[in-house]
Scaffold this motif. Structure first.
Motif, short mmCIF file in Angstrom:
data_model
loop_
_atom_site.label_atom_id
_atom_site.label_comp_id
_atom_site.label_asym_id
_atom_site.label_seq_id
_atom_site.Cartn_x
_atom_site.Cartn_y
_atom_site.Cartn_z
N TYR A 1 -44.71 -100.96 15.22
CA TYR A 1 -43.90 -100.41 14.16
C TYR A 1 -44.88 -98.75 14.57
N GLU A 2 -44.58 -98.02 14.74
CA GLU A 2 -44.93 -97.23 14.40
C GLU A 2 -46.10 -96.17 14.02
N ASP A 3 -46.97 -95.93 13.43
CA ASP A 3 -47.77 -94.90 11.96
C ASP A 3 -46.98 -94.11 12.44
N PRO A 4 -46.58 -93.42 11.69
CA PRO A 4 -45.74 -91.95 11.03
C PRO A 4 -47.15 -90.62 11.36
N SER B 1 -48.56 -90.30 15.08
CA SER B 1 -48.65 -90.11 15.47
C SER B 1 -47.63 -88.26 15.90
N LYS C 1 -47.04 -87.72 19.38
CA LYS C 1 -47.25 -89.12 20.44
C LYS C 1 -47.18 -90.57 19.59
N PHE C 2 -45.98 -91.34 20.33
CA PHE C 2 -45.99 -92.56 19.37
C PHE C 2 -47.27 -93.61 19.42
N ILE C 3 -48.32 -93.87 17.90
CA ILE C 3 -49.07 -94.56 18.01
C ILE C 3 -48.47 -95.25 17.08
N PRO C 4 -49.04 -96.77 17.42
CA PRO C 4 -48.32 -97.93 17.49
C PRO C 4 -49.15 -97.91 16.19
#
Length: 226
Positions: free
Chosen positions: A20-23, A26, A31-34
């Motif tokens: 799941y993305e860490d909003p 990110s 960038k997309f950071i889980p």
């Protein structure tokens, strides 16, 4: 993107889940950071055989280790089977399949340890083992002195005193006589064991076969001597 989860205590691989993305992270990094829960990693799990292996997360990487807990059991030198609780090679016993462990539990005497493995004895080996065990059982059968003297009297009409007189004059085989003093000491025993060599020697003198003596000690029935 997948996250690979492992147990907190053993570090063994559990499963993989979608990340799941860490909003907030990110947004800051563009960038997309889980979101990474505890006891998880982004490193993919290496190939392993789930029948007898498990990946363990150590020092920041996966290490594939032996794992016999699910499909195997441990056998001790005494042929006692035990469940396996730990990951890794077994150094204090022998690893066998659970199916073989069930056979060992039913009849441990059917197995032997050879070249570091637990294997089933051949039919010939098992028959020899059973014969030796039966021989040992027979040898440990015992009767009281009164039981033996009573049976000899009923079967032959003589008691221990008469038997001693017979020993004095009659050798038992090929010119060999019994040690009379030693026999007198044996006859003072409270219990007579079938395996005592004097039993066979005196039995031969009185005309009893080995089979007759075995049956007599098994049953305490004097008619077996007739």
């Amino acid at each position: 993107m997948k996250i690979y989860n492992y147990k907190e205590d053993t570090k063994e691989y559990l499963n993989s889940t979608e990340a799941y993305e860490d909003p907030e992270a990110s947004r800051r990094q563009g960038k997309f950071i889980p979101m990474m829960p505890a006891n998880s990693t982004l490193l993919p799990v290496p190939d392993y055989n789930p029948q007898n292996q498990i990946p363990v997360f150590e020092n920041g990487q996966w290490v594939v280790k032996p794992d016999y807990r699910k499909n195997y059991k441990k056998v001790t030198d005494e042929f006692i089977t035990e469940y396996l609780k730990d990951i890794g090679e077994i150094t204090d016993g022998y690893v066998v399949t659970k199916e073989l462990a069930e056979e060992i539990d039913k009849n441990p005497d059917r197995f032997k340890i050879e070249n570091g493995e637990v294997i089933k004895k051949s039919d010939e080996e098992y028959a020899e083992f059973e014969a030796e065990r039966e021989k040992e059982r027979i040898a440990n059968l015992n009767l009281t002195a009164a039981d033996v003297e009573r049976a000899i009297y009923k079967a032959k009409g003589i008691d221990f005193e008469d038997m001693l007189k017979l020993v004095e004059v009659q050798p038992i085989a090929e010119g060999e006589g019994l040690d009379l003093k030693a026999l007198k000491i044996e006859l003072k025993a409270n219990n007579f064991y079938r395996g005592n060599p004097y039993i066979d020697a005196v039995g031969t003198l009185l005309g009893f076969t080995k089979e007759q003596l075995d049956e007599f000690f098994e049953t305490n029935d004097y008619t077996k001597l007739m």
